[in-house]
Design a protein around this motif. Structure first.
Motif, PDB file in Angstrom:
ATOM      1  N   ALA A   7       0.825  -1.205   0.000  1.00 47.74           N
ATOM      2  CA  ALA A   7       0.000   0.000   0.000  1.00 47.74           C
ATOM      3  C   ALA A   7       0.862   1.259   0.000  1.00 47.74           C
ATOM      4  O   ALA A   7       0.538   2.250  -0.674  1.00 47.74           O
ATOM      5  CB  ALA A   7      -0.930  -0.007   1.208  1.00 47.74           C
ATOM      6  N   VAL A  22      -3.711   4.525  -0.177  1.00 45.92           N
ATOM      7  CA  VAL A  22      -4.335   3.222   0.025  1.00 45.92           C
ATOM      8  C   VAL A  22      -4.442   2.978   1.527  1.00 45.92           C
ATOM      9  O   VAL A  22      -3.426   2.937   2.224  1.00 45.92           O
ATOM     10  CB  VAL A  22      -3.529   2.081  -0.632  1.00 45.92           C
ATOM     11  N   VAL A  37      -5.366   0.603   4.729  1.00 50.06           N
ATOM     12  CA  VAL A  37      -5.268  -0.828   5.008  1.00 50.06           C
ATOM     13  C   VAL A  37      -5.924  -1.119   6.355  1.00 50.06           C
ATOM     14  O   VAL A  37      -5.683  -0.407   7.339  1.00 50.06           O
ATOM     15  CB  VAL A  37      -3.802  -1.304   5.016  1.00 50.06           C
ATOM     16  N   LEU A  84      -3.989  -3.988  -6.659  1.00 42.94           N
ATOM     17  CA  LEU A  84      -3.496  -2.609  -6.584  1.00 42.94           C
ATOM     18  C   LEU A  84      -2.817  -2.195  -7.880  1.00 42.94           C
ATOM     19  O   LEU A  84      -2.887  -1.026  -8.284  1.00 42.94           O
ATOM     20  CB  LEU A  84      -2.538  -2.475  -5.400  1.00 42.94           C
ATOM     21  N   GLU A  98      -8.773   0.998  -0.846  1.00 42.39           N
ATOM     22  CA  GLU A  98      -8.686   0.450   0.504  1.00 42.39           C
ATOM     23  C   GLU A  98      -8.578  -1.069   0.428  1.00 42.39           C
ATOM     24  O   GLU A  98      -9.173  -1.706  -0.446  1.00 42.39           O
ATOM     25  CB  GLU A  98      -9.890   0.854   1.345  1.00 42.39           C
TER      26      GLU A  98
END
Length: 403
Positions: free
Chosen positions: A293, A300, A302, A327, A340
């Motif tokens: 991420a 992003v 997490v 991603l 997310e």
């Protein structure tokens, strides 16, 4: 009292909902002989029965608390092979058995359950207005002619209605749901056949995925490490020749060769990371996902619980691959501004959800990324659901068994 009324009301609601399939079932029962004869000409003639059975599966699914899988055999091959498959499919005959039972019993108990509710106040208040009716009027199961009858039989009838509503209607609702859940699900043999077929498909997909992975590694080694090592060997050969005549030039060639070896080592480390990321062994799935991420060009978030049980290595690697590939797709194709990642599980199953707020419209059956995710997940008997409405972002939900 409230609990009993609620239980009876819920049961009535279930039986009333059953009328939605019981009434068409009666019509289907009348045409069943024609449908069986039509199978010889058109093997898919029982499609209306299957459609009605599928509607019943969807209705009882939340009542049973679990899914009711479709039990049908695949109609493929030549015409007569399809006819034989349609006639020998146990699910088709179980559908017809359900059609016969539900069409009669479902209609009767559904109408009875609905009619009992107004019948109770009607019967209970009968002593107040029975004289307004013509003499000898029959109301349901009793006939009132005198005041003694009016002051006894209506209350007996009311008590019977209440008993039916309190005891029989919930029992009938449970029986109807179990009847559908038993007949419309796959038999044990059919379930095993479906499992074998699914395992065959997942094995084929796993072999294809494994072959593609081997080809990728071979290509990386051939085009990267091997080419760099050949270049190093040439430089060392030149340095050997120049060492006797021009030591200064040889030193420059040796430095170039050393740089080439370092580049080769770096490329080789990249290939190794593609096989099994070392960060999984060092930091676990949580740390690896946070690292993924943090390396994206968009924010992003997490969400991973600290007490998440660590899954087996193959499951952990597959989960890492799912997050990494998802991603990557978000970065390349979605034009999203935020994504997310959610990872949770209970030790028996690992759940991974990747969402973005991009343009959506992703096709799960096209492109190597989403297909690769589904294949890798299927190889571990997991499930992958991809939702990507136009202008609604993309959601990838993966469940992996950890047993």
């Amino acid at each position: 009292m409230r609990t009993a009324i609620k239980r009876s009301a819920d049961a009535t609601r279930v039986l009333f909902g059953g009328l939605g399939t019981a009434v068409p079932a009666i019509l289907g029962l009348a045409f069943t002989p024609l449908l069986l004869l039509a199978i010889v000409v058109y093997p898919g003639a029982l499609a209306p029965v299957r459609w009605l059975a599928e509607a019943e599966r969807k209705r009882v699914r939340p009542l049973l608390g679990h899914d009711v899988p479709r039990p049908y055999r695949q109609l493929d091959g030549g015409h007569w092979r399809r006819v034989r498959t349609a006639l020998t499919d146990p699910a088709a005959w179980r559908d017809l058995a359900w059609l016969f039972g539900h069409s009669i019993a479902g209609l009767f108990v559904g109408v009875t359950a609905v009619a009992l509710w107004p019948s109770i106040p009607y019967s209970f208040t009968m002593p107040l207005w029975w004289q307004l009716l013509p003499p000898g009027t029959v109301t349901a199961v009793i006939e009132v002619r005198t005041w003694p009858e009016a002051l006894t039989w209506p209350f007996v009838q009311t008590a019977g209605y209440v008993a039916l509503l309190w005891w029989l209607i919930p029992l009938a609702a449970r029986g109807q749901v179990r009847f559908a859940g038993t007949l419309l699900r796959p038999t044990e043999r059919a379930r095993l056949e479906q499992q074998v077929e699914r395992l065959t498909e997942t094995r084929t997909e796993a072999l294809e995925s494994h072959g593609a992975e081997l080809r990728r590694i071979e290509r990386d080694l051939h085009d990267g490490v091997q080419a760099q090592l050949v270049s190093v060997a040439v430089r060392l050969g030149l340095a050997e020749r120049a060492l006797r005549a021009e030591p200064t030039a040889a030193l420059s060639l040796l430095q170039d060769a050393r740089s080439g070896i370092e580049d080769s080592l770096g490329h080789l480390r990249g290939v190794i990371r593609g096989i099994y990321p070392p960060i999984l062994a060092d930091r676990g799935l949580g740390g690896a996902v946070h690292a993924l991420a943090g390396g994206q060009r968009i924010p992003v978030s997490v969400s991973i619980p600290d007490d998440l049980p660590r899954p087996p290595a193959p499951v952990e690697a597959a989960a890492y691959f799912v997050v990494a590939e998802s991603l990557t797709n978000v970065t390349k194709h979605s034009t999203a501004g935020h994504a997310e990642v959610t990872v949770d599980g209970d030790g028996a199953q690992l759940r991974i959800v990747v969402r973005d707020d991009g343009q959506g419209g992703a096709d799960p059956d096209s492109g190597s990324g989403l297909v690769g995710i589904r294949r890798r997940v299927a190889a571990l008997d997991g499930s992958a659901h991809i939702t990507s409405p136009a202008d609604g972002g993309t959601t990838i939900e993966v469940r992996l068994p950890c047993g």
